[in-house]
Design a protein around this motif. Structure first.
Motif, mmCIF file in Angstrom:
data_model
loop_
_atom_site.group_PDB
_atom_site.id
_atom_site.type_symbol
_atom_site.label_atom_id
_atom_site.label_comp_id
_atom_site.label_asym_id
_atom_site.label_seq_id
_atom_site.Cartn_x
_atom_site.Cartn_y
_atom_site.Cartn_z
ATOM 1 N N LEU A 199 0.855 -0.832 -0.325
ATOM 2 C CA LEU A 199 -0.136 -0.193 -0.046
ATOM 3 C C LEU A 199 1.044 1.577 -0.005
ATOM 4 C CD1 LEU A 199 -2.820 -0.843 2.930
ATOM 5 C CD2 LEU A 199 -3.190 -0.902 0.248
ATOM 6 N N LEU A 200 1.921 1.327 0.564
ATOM 7 C CA LEU A 200 2.954 2.189 0.941
ATOM 8 C C LEU A 200 3.365 2.759 -0.522
ATOM 9 C CD1 LEU A 200 4.622 4.122 1.864
ATOM 10 C CD2 LEU A 200 5.906 2.653 2.677
ATOM 11 N N ALA A 201 3.953 2.039 -0.967
ATOM 12 C CA ALA A 201 4.404 1.950 -2.998
ATOM 13 C C ALA A 201 3.076 2.135 -3.709
ATOM 14 C CB ALA A 201 4.940 0.410 -3.177
ATOM 15 N N ALA A 202 1.956 1.978 -3.335
ATOM 16 C CA ALA A 202 0.968 1.870 -3.973
ATOM 17 C C ALA A 202 0.393 3.838 -3.469
ATOM 18 C CB ALA A 202 -0.452 1.406 -4.594
ATOM 19 N N ALA A 203 1.058 4.018 -3.428
ATOM 20 C CA ALA A 203 0.557 5.578 -2.592
ATOM 21 C C ALA A 203 1.935 6.559 -3.371
ATOM 22 C CB ALA A 203 0.751 5.811 -1.147
ATOM 23 N N THR A 204 2.760 5.764 -3.624
ATOM 24 C CA THR A 204 3.848 7.039 -3.682
ATOM 25 C C THR A 204 3.906 7.618 -5.368
ATOM 26 O OG1 THR A 204 5.427 5.923 -2.019
ATOM 27 C CG2 THR A 204 6.895 6.923 -3.658
ATOM 28 N N PRO A 205 4.195 9.012 -4.913
ATOM 29 C CA PRO A 205 4.637 9.355 -6.329
ATOM 30 C C PRO A 205 5.251 9.771 -7.150
ATOM 31 C CG PRO A 205 4.057 11.183 -4.761
ATOM 32 C CD PRO A 205 3.720 10.149 -4.272
ATOM 33 N N ALA A 206 5.896 9.112 -8.266
ATOM 34 C CA ALA A 206 6.978 8.949 -8.938
ATOM 35 C C ALA A 206 6.667 9.143 -10.644
ATOM 36 C CB ALA A 206 7.501 7.618 -8.109
ATOM 37 N N ARG A 207 7.890 9.565 -11.470
ATOM 38 C CA ARG A 207 7.927 9.183 -12.429
ATOM 39 C C ARG A 207 9.367 8.921 -12.934
ATOM 40 N NH1 ARG A 207 6.274 15.336 -12.935
ATOM 41 N NH2 ARG A 207 8.592 16.340 -11.747
ATOM 42 N N SER A 208 9.402 8.389 -13.811
ATOM 43 C CA SER A 208 10.533 7.855 -15.163
ATOM 44 C C SER A 208 11.567 9.123 -14.375
ATOM 45 C CB SER A 208 10.401 7.369 -16.304
ATOM 46 O OG SER A 208 11.450 7.092 -16.746
ATOM 47 N N GLY A 209 13.252 8.432 -14.209
ATOM 48 C CA GLY A 209 13.986 10.005 -14.182
ATOM 49 C C GLY A 209 13.837 10.349 -12.660
ATOM 50 N N ASP A 210 12.682 10.094 -11.866
ATOM 51 C CA ASP A 210 13.047 10.672 -10.279
ATOM 52 C C ASP A 210 14.607 9.677 -9.781
ATOM 53 O OD1 ASP A 210 10.846 12.686 -10.943
ATOM 54 O OD2 ASP A 210 9.491 11.451 -10.317
ATOM 55 N N ARG A 211 14.610 10.251 -8.403
ATOM 56 C CA ARG A 211 15.785 9.486 -7.605
ATOM 57 C C ARG A 211 14.592 9.133 -6.410
ATOM 58 N NH1 ARG A 211 20.705 10.882 -4.278
ATOM 59 N NH2 ARG A 211 22.067 8.099 -4.618
ATOM 60 N N VAL A 212 14.414 8.056 -6.332
ATOM 61 C CA VAL A 212 13.573 8.028 -5.392
ATOM 62 C C VAL A 212 13.772 6.891 -3.881
ATOM 63 C CG1 VAL A 212 10.948 6.627 -4.728
ATOM 64 C CG2 VAL A 212 10.772 7.627 -7.423
ATOM 65 N N ALA A 213 14.191 7.188 -2.996
ATOM 66 C CA ALA A 213 14.876 6.641 -1.447
ATOM 67 C C ALA A 213 13.454 5.673 -0.803
ATOM 68 C CB ALA A 213 14.794 7.997 -0.619
ATOM 69 N N ASP A 214 13.316 5.144 -0.243
ATOM 70 C CA ASP A 214 13.009 3.943 0.817
ATOM 71 C C ASP A 214 13.930 3.689 1.788
ATOM 72 O OD1 ASP A 214 11.232 1.974 1.955
ATOM 73 O OD2 ASP A 214 11.289 0.312 0.389
ATOM 74 N N LEU A 215 13.459 4.705 2.850
ATOM 75 C CA LEU A 215 13.930 5.010 4.475
ATOM 76 C C LEU A 215 13.690 3.192 5.064
ATOM 77 C CD1 LEU A 215 14.332 8.465 4.860
ATOM 78 C CD2 LEU A 215 15.400 7.167 3.287
#
Length: 255
Positions: free
Chosen positions: A35-51
């Motif tokens: 559910l957390l992943a499905a709620a996370t906004p992201a676009r191709s090219g974004d740097r995304v950090a999972d803490l």
């Protein structure tokens, strides 16, 4: 005799789109991570950090949904980080896995490649149980994953704020009865909050909240329609089942 702590299981997530190894005992990822992943906004090219990434379920699920992100998985436990790295490789997902305490200072983060203002989106499922109210698990990894001090949430939010670029987003999941703690932690540096309450069924109170916050955001806080995992008869919500199967996202993920 085999140490059961070292035994692994292979589990399917997103309807089999991800097959991930995790410890048979101790903290095990489930619906919260998806559910957390499905709620996370992201676009191709974004740097995304999972803490506090654990074995990488949430971060890898974001990468499976959004191709082309620059994914960073941050985990304090070296054994779990090793599993996260192996899971990324096994699912052909490029990820930078860092062994690091989320509560470490800016110097340690920068040395690990997470300098201030360098990330577009952060997601996290911080430890959220108060040891004064919950029995601490004898399993060290499970206790680390679930138990919090009074300062845990504020320190994790501070770490996210530091590495996020201006207008970057933080998405987190937390206990519903701790909503006041979350709002307080987000009061400095974040705005444009969107709150989604998650109910086990339509008859009971929410047991989780998902919150998306924008660094430097100024829009009013929004309370979105609640998410019911099951209806009043206990029948699983079809839309939620689709999300858990990797066939969609939650409203918080919308731009």
């Amino acid at each position: 005799m085999t140490d059961p702590v070292l035994e692994l299981t292979e589990d399917a997530f997103l309807g089999g789109q991800l097959r991930l190894m995790q410890l048979k005992s101790g903290h095990r990822a489930g619906h919260d991570a998806v559910l957390l992943a499905a709620a996370t906004p992201a676009r191709s090219g974004d740097r995304v950090a999972d803490l506090g990434a654990g074995v990488g379920v949430a971060g890898l699920a974001v990468a499976r949904r959004v191709a082309g992100i620059d994914l960073v998985l941050v985990e304090i436990d070296a054994a779990l980080a090793g599993l996260a790295r192996a899971n990324a490789d096994a699912n052909a997902i490029q990820a930078d896995v860092i062994v690091l305490d989320v509560e470490a200072d800016a110097t340690a983060f920068a040395a690990a490649g997470l300098a201030p203002d360098s990330v577009d989106a952060v997601l996290m499922n911080p430890p959220f149980n108060d040891p004064a109210r919950h029995r601490i698990s004898p399993d060290t990894a499970r206790g680390t994953a679930h138990m919090a001090t009074a300062a845990t949430l504020s320190k994790w939010v501070h770490a996210a704020r530091r590495i996020l670029r201006s207008r970057g987003t933080l998405t987190l999941i937390w206990r519903a009865d701790g909503i006041a703690e979350v709002l307080s932690a987000l009061d400095h540096g974040f705005g444009s909050l969107q709150v989604l309450a998650v109910h086990g069924d339509a008859r009971g109170p929410a047991n989780r909240i998902l919150i998306r916050a924008t660094k430097g955001g100024r829009a009013p806080t929004q309370i979105l329609p609640a998410l019911m995992l099951n209806d009043e008869q206990g029948v699983p919500n079809k839309r939620v089942q689709e999300v858990l199967a990797g066939k969609g996202s939650l409203p918080l993920a919308n731009p």
